[in-house]
Structures are given as C-alpha cells and as structure tokens.
Design a protein around this motif. Structure first.
Motif, mmCIF file in Angstrom:
data_model
loop_
_atom_site.group_PDB
_atom_site.id
_atom_site.type_symbol
_atom_site.label_atom_id
_atom_site.label_comp_id
_atom_site.label_asym_id
_atom_site.label_seq_id
_atom_site.Cartn_x
_atom_site.Cartn_y
_atom_site.Cartn_z
ATOM 1 N N VAL A 133 -4.117 -57.942 -3.294
ATOM 2 C CA VAL A 133 -3.511 -58.858 -4.259
ATOM 3 C C VAL A 133 -4.573 -59.366 -5.234
ATOM 4 O O VAL A 133 -5.660 -59.772 -4.816
ATOM 5 C CB VAL A 133 -2.854 -60.064 -3.544
ATOM 6 N N PHE A 134 -4.236 -59.349 -6.522
ATOM 7 C CA PHE A 134 -5.059 -59.967 -7.567
ATOM 8 C C PHE A 134 -4.298 -61.186 -8.087
ATOM 9 O O PHE A 134 -3.238 -61.034 -8.706
ATOM 10 C CB PHE A 134 -5.321 -58.989 -8.711
ATOM 11 N N PRO A 135 -4.806 -62.395 -7.866
ATOM 12 C CA PRO A 135 -4.097 -63.594 -8.330
ATOM 13 C C PRO A 135 -3.993 -63.643 -9.859
ATOM 14 O O PRO A 135 -4.841 -63.107 -10.581
ATOM 15 C CB PRO A 135 -4.964 -64.741 -7.799
ATOM 16 N N GLU A 136 -2.958 -64.293 -10.315
ATOM 17 C CA GLU A 136 -2.668 -64.408 -11.747
ATOM 18 C C GLU A 136 -3.871 -64.884 -12.550
ATOM 19 O O GLU A 136 -4.569 -65.825 -12.158
ATOM 20 C CB GLU A 136 -1.514 -65.397 -11.949
ATOM 21 N N ALA A 137 -4.129 -64.201 -13.656
ATOM 22 C CA ALA A 137 -5.110 -64.576 -14.678
ATOM 23 C C ALA A 137 -6.565 -64.481 -14.221
ATOM 24 O O ALA A 137 -7.457 -64.937 -14.930
ATOM 25 C CB ALA A 137 -4.825 -65.974 -15.230
ATOM 26 N N LEU A 138 -6.835 -63.865 -13.064
ATOM 27 C CA LEU A 138 -8.220 -63.677 -12.647
ATOM 28 C C LEU A 138 -8.694 -62.273 -13.011
ATOM 29 O O LEU A 138 -7.941 -61.299 -12.907
ATOM 30 C CB LEU A 138 -8.381 -63.906 -11.148
ATOM 31 N N VAL A 139 -9.948 -62.171 -13.429
ATOM 32 C CA VAL A 139 -10.540 -60.894 -13.818
ATOM 33 C C VAL A 139 -10.640 -60.007 -12.572
ATOM 34 O O VAL A 139 -11.124 -60.445 -11.517
ATOM 35 C CB VAL A 139 -11.930 -61.107 -14.443
ATOM 36 N N HIS A 140 -10.192 -58.746 -12.701
ATOM 37 C CA HIS A 140 -10.232 -57.809 -11.582
ATOM 38 C C HIS A 140 -10.462 -56.387 -12.075
ATOM 39 O O HIS A 140 -10.404 -56.116 -13.274
ATOM 40 C CB HIS A 140 -8.960 -57.904 -10.736
ATOM 41 N N PHE A 141 -10.742 -55.486 -11.141
ATOM 42 C CA PHE A 141 -11.080 -54.097 -11.480
ATOM 43 C C PHE A 141 -10.736 -53.201 -10.296
ATOM 44 O O PHE A 141 -10.509 -53.667 -9.177
ATOM 45 C CB PHE A 141 -12.575 -53.968 -11.810
ATOM 46 N N GLN A 142 -10.728 -51.880 -10.562
ATOM 47 C CA GLN A 142 -10.621 -50.871 -9.508
ATOM 48 C C GLN A 142 -11.463 -49.665 -9.918
ATOM 49 O O GLN A 142 -11.478 -49.300 -11.096
ATOM 50 C CB GLN A 142 -9.178 -50.385 -9.306
ATOM 51 N N GLN A 143 -12.145 -49.059 -8.951
ATOM 52 C CA GLN A 143 -12.881 -47.818 -9.210
ATOM 53 C C GLN A 143 -12.634 -46.824 -8.088
ATOM 54 O O GLN A 143 -12.661 -47.171 -6.904
ATOM 55 C CB GLN A 143 -14.382 -48.051 -9.347
ATOM 56 N N ASN A 144 -12.396 -45.577 -8.503
ATOM 57 C CA ASN A 144 -12.237 -44.482 -7.557
ATOM 58 C C ASN A 144 -13.616 -44.141 -6.992
ATOM 59 O O ASN A 144 -14.546 -43.838 -7.742
ATOM 60 C CB ASN A 144 -11.638 -43.267 -8.274
ATOM 61 N N LEU A 145 -13.770 -44.184 -5.679
ATOM 62 C CA LEU A 145 -15.049 -43.880 -5.043
ATOM 63 C C LEU A 145 -15.174 -42.417 -4.649
ATOM 64 O O LEU A 145 -16.224 -41.989 -4.181
ATOM 65 C CB LEU A 145 -15.245 -44.746 -3.792
ATOM 66 N N GLY A 146 -14.114 -41.639 -4.837
ATOM 67 C CA GLY A 146 -14.123 -40.263 -4.360
ATOM 68 C C GLY A 146 -14.326 -39.227 -5.442
ATOM 69 O O GLY A 146 -14.269 -39.521 -6.630
ATOM 70 N N HIS A 147 -14.556 -37.991 -4.996
ATOM 71 C CA HIS A 147 -14.722 -36.887 -5.935
ATOM 72 C C HIS A 147 -13.402 -36.159 -6.179
ATOM 73 O O HIS A 147 -13.391 -35.079 -6.757
ATOM 74 C CB HIS A 147 -15.806 -35.913 -5.446
ATOM 75 N N SER A 148 -12.298 -36.746 -5.738
ATOM 76 C CA SER A 148 -10.951 -36.250 -6.032
ATOM 77 C C SER A 148 -10.188 -37.336 -6.794
ATOM 78 O O SER A 148 -10.526 -38.513 -6.688
ATOM 79 C CB SER A 148 -10.200 -35.935 -4.738
ATOM 80 N N PRO A 149 -9.149 -36.960 -7.531
ATOM 81 C CA PRO A 149 -8.346 -37.966 -8.231
ATOM 82 C C PRO A 149 -7.723 -38.969 -7.265
ATOM 83 O O PRO A 149 -7.494 -38.661 -6.095
ATOM 84 C CB PRO A 149 -7.268 -37.137 -8.937
#
Length: 200
Positions: A133-149
């Motif tokens: 969960v990312f709370p409303e209006a907070l800065v967040h991100f996601q990054q793929n750590l794998g060598h596949s999609p």
C-alpha cells in the motif's frame, strides 16, 4: 457519455427530461444501462517499455473508463522492462494498492516531513502475488529487480487519482524553474541543474 449508473439512480426521477452530470461527466439513463457499460477490455495488453525508464503505465481512470464515475475506484497496469523503473511520483487524490503479477519489484514510499520520523523510507522487495500500500499523496516508486519483464496492477481509491512525477514536476516545467532556484534547493551548481533540465 459516462455511465455513472449508481449516482444516476439517485436522480432517476429527473432523468426523464434532463441529462444529469456528475463530476463533469454526463450520466447514462439507468433504464438504458447494460453489462457492457461496466466492461473493460485490454488490461492484459502490455505497455511499451522501450523508453529511458524502462516502464509503462496504462491508466484506467474515469476519462477512459466512464463506468468509474462516482465509484471512487480506478486502476492501472504497470509494465517494467528488466531493471525498469516507475520513478518517484505521487497521487494527490488517492491511496494505491500495488499487486505484483509477474516478477520481483523493489517498492517504497517516503513519509511526509511532518511525520515522526520525517522523510523515512518505507520499502520492501515484492514477489509475484505480493501487495503493498502507498498512502495518499506520498512519494513512492517501484523498480524491477530482475532480468525478465515484470507486471503489476495498481488499484486506487479515486476515479481520478492523478499522477505527479517528481523529476518531471521539478525539471520538466514550461517555462523552466530558474536554475538558480533549483541549484540552491538541491545544493548543487547551476550547471548540474541545466544538465538535468536538458534531459526533459
């Protein structure tokens, strides 16, 4: 035309001669509503991740999925190339639940500066089937750590959560924020700021 069926039911006795608009979208007459008004196709279609960040977000907000009007929900499909990044951003009008459908993602958000402790990074590595969960209006991100999609599905607590990407908001404005302001804010030289701005 929008299909804000549930809201329109509340106004059904005035719909006979007048169109009703809610949130800027015209409601469909409840007597004409059918299953296809709530149906959405294409969530399975991958987005093109061949860009500098290696990610692509396909939004399903009220503007392109009219059945959402007045329902306070929406969603997005996020595709990540190997090591692709959905960069730091925030949604001013919604909290988000991210569910990993394929791959391994490092995700996180930053607490607000008024929270104690201020500006704390809350992060975790997620596997297929995990949610965060990312709370409303907070800065967040996601990054793929794998060598596949990788693929994730985000759901939001608003029909139109909006999105503000931090780098675009700061360095990609038109006209540009003066480099001397950003140089002081980030405590770097104006030449560094100009180099970053040139990327946008």
């Amino acid at each position: 035309m929008s299909h804000c069926y549930l809201q329109c039911l509340r106004f059904s006795n005035v719909l006979s001669n007048h169109a009703v608009s809610v949130n800027g979208y015209v409601c469909k007459d409840p007597n004409l509503v059918q299953a296809d008004d709530f149906f959405l196709s294409g969530v399975n279609v991958p987005g093109n991740t061949s860009n500098a960040l290696g990610s692509y977000v396909t939004h399903f907000f009220v503007a392109n999925y009219p059945a959402l009007n007045t329902l306070s929900v929406s969603m997005a499909r996020i595709d990540y190339a190997p090591y692709g990044l959905n960069p730091p951003h925030y949604h001013p009008r919604a909290s988000e639940i991210l569910t990993v459908l394929e791959g391994t993602l490092e995700v996180g958000f930053v607490t607000s500066s008024t929270y104690n402790p201020a500006n704390q990074l809350i992060s975790k590595v997620l596997q297929k089937g995990d949610a965060f969960v990312f709370p409303e209006a907070l800065v967040h991100f996601q990054q793929n750590l794998g060598h596949s999609p990788a693929v994730a599905l985000a759901t939001f607590s608003s029909q139109n959560p909006d999105v503000n990407t931090i780098a675009n908001t700061v360095f990609g404005t038109n006209p540009e924020i003066p480099s001397y302001i950003l140089a002081k804010a980030f405590q770097v030289s104006k030449s560094v700021i100009k180099e970053i701005q040139s990327q946008f």
